[in-house]
Write a protein that holds these residues in place. Sequence first.
Motif, short mmCIF file in Angstrom:
data_model
loop_
_atom_site.label_atom_id
_atom_site.label_comp_id
_atom_site.label_asym_id
_atom_site.label_seq_id
_atom_site.Cartn_x
_atom_site.Cartn_y
_atom_site.Cartn_z
N ALA A 13 9.39 -28.10 9.91
CA ALA A 13 9.76 -27.07 8.93
C ALA A 13 9.14 -27.42 7.57
O ALA A 13 9.20 -28.57 7.14
CB ALA A 13 11.28 -26.99 8.80
N ILE A 14 8.53 -26.42 6.94
CA ILE A 14 7.89 -26.65 5.64
C ILE A 14 8.32 -25.56 4.65
O ILE A 14 8.18 -24.36 4.93
CB ILE A 14 6.35 -26.66 5.76
N THR A 15 8.84 -26.01 3.52
CA THR A 15 9.24 -25.05 2.48
C THR A 15 8.49 -25.30 1.17
O THR A 15 8.52 -24.45 0.28
CB THR A 15 10.75 -25.15 2.20
N PHE A 63 3.87 -20.54 11.32
CA PHE A 63 4.56 -19.26 11.57
C PHE A 63 5.80 -19.18 10.71
O PHE A 63 6.40 -20.19 10.33
CB PHE A 63 4.89 -19.09 13.06
N LEU A 64 6.17 -17.93 10.43
CA LEU A 64 7.34 -17.68 9.59
C LEU A 64 8.60 -18.16 10.30
O LEU A 64 8.81 -17.86 11.48
CB LEU A 64 7.44 -16.18 9.30
N ALA A 65 9.45 -18.88 9.57
CA ALA A 65 10.68 -19.41 10.16
C ALA A 65 11.48 -18.28 10.80
O ALA A 65 11.68 -17.23 10.20
CB ALA A 65 11.50 -20.10 9.07
N GLU A 89 6.72 -24.51 10.93
CA GLU A 89 7.60 -23.37 10.71
C GLU A 89 7.78 -23.26 9.20
O GLU A 89 8.38 -24.14 8.59
CB GLU A 89 8.94 -23.60 11.41
N VAL A 90 7.23 -22.21 8.61
CA VAL A 90 7.14 -22.17 7.14
C VAL A 90 8.05 -21.09 6.55
O VAL A 90 8.36 -20.09 7.21
CB VAL A 90 5.68 -21.94 6.67
N THR A 106 2.52 -12.91 10.33
CA THR A 106 3.56 -13.94 10.31
C THR A 106 3.14 -15.21 11.03
O THR A 106 3.90 -16.16 11.11
CB THR A 106 4.87 -13.42 10.95
N MET A 107 1.93 -15.23 11.58
CA MET A 107 1.47 -16.43 12.28
C MET A 107 -0.01 -16.62 12.07
O MET A 107 -0.78 -15.65 12.05
CB MET A 107 1.76 -16.26 13.77
N LEU A 108 -0.41 -17.87 11.89
CA LEU A 108 -1.84 -18.15 11.82
C LEU A 108 -2.15 -19.47 12.50
O LEU A 108 -1.29 -20.34 12.62
CB LEU A 108 -2.36 -18.12 10.39
#
Length: 277
Positions: A13-15, A63-65, A89-90, A106-108
Amino acid sequence: MPRPDTRTAGVRAITSLQNERVKLIRSLEMRKARRETGLFAAEGAAVLVTAREAGWRPRMLAFLAGSAQSGVPRGLVAWGEAAGAECLEVSEAVLGKLAAKDNPQTMLGVFEQRWAPEPQAAAVAPDATWLALEEIRDPGNLGTILRTADAVGAGGVILIGNAVDPYARESVRASMGSIFNVGLVRMSVERFRALAAGWPGDVVGTHLEAAEDFRKASYRAPTLLVMGSEGPGLSPQLAAACSRLVKIPMAGRLDSLNLAVATALVLYEIRRDRLRL
Ligand SMILES: C[S@@+](CC[C@H](N)C(=O)[O-])C[C@H]1O[C@@H](n2cnc3c(N)ncnc32)[C@H](O)[C@@H]1O
């Protein structure tokens, strides 16, 4: 610059916008970073499915959380994990920095660039159509052309001389996934002229001064189609390397067609008898 180690498996997870992986992916918008790392980014689940079907393996997936809990996105994360990719998961804020501003996805994925070896004239498939682009400048044109080359089943695309980077974001986006399907070759003018000299079929240049209508010509396979640059057109030295020159007739007051449009028209004409519904 040493290649970054992006091989750690598992979802993270990355914020933080300061995260090193976030910075790395963002840097891939710059040609210098793509050249130094040998990586490029591609956005969108449909494009990533194309990559998966073509046998590519991502180095990273972001990808979006909460967006990859089921369906295609979940399958793509499983693909990334199986490939040993780092799965990130960003947060929305982070994705906003990574994704394109218009029509953000939403994904790359991040992949290693691939370059195919130069074709050998003696070994080219007898029925093949290859495409060569002289010093193409516009990444949107290049991506669109890759999509068309994919559609007609071209043997590969040769970038001659000082071309735009096919792995630029705009080119990758315009290709709509075809960047993963079409073999890309880089060649100098000298190397290309040597290839053209030994080519077993027609080497067809497109030229505004040509006298032959591209619809009236019958093209001897394997065919090598050569397109000029957006600005100056086909250079005299490459025109001389072609065994014939053709023109697309125009009725209006325009000077020329857009390069991607002209390429599509001639590619479809060359492949006319081989393409079936
Ligand atoms: C935008 S055009 C370049 C125009 C340039 N001013 C010239 O004199 O050729 C880019 C390329 O698209 C192709 N092209 C565009 N319109 C064409 C036409 N009507 N007939 C043949 N080729 C064409 C040629 O390969 C050309 O080099």
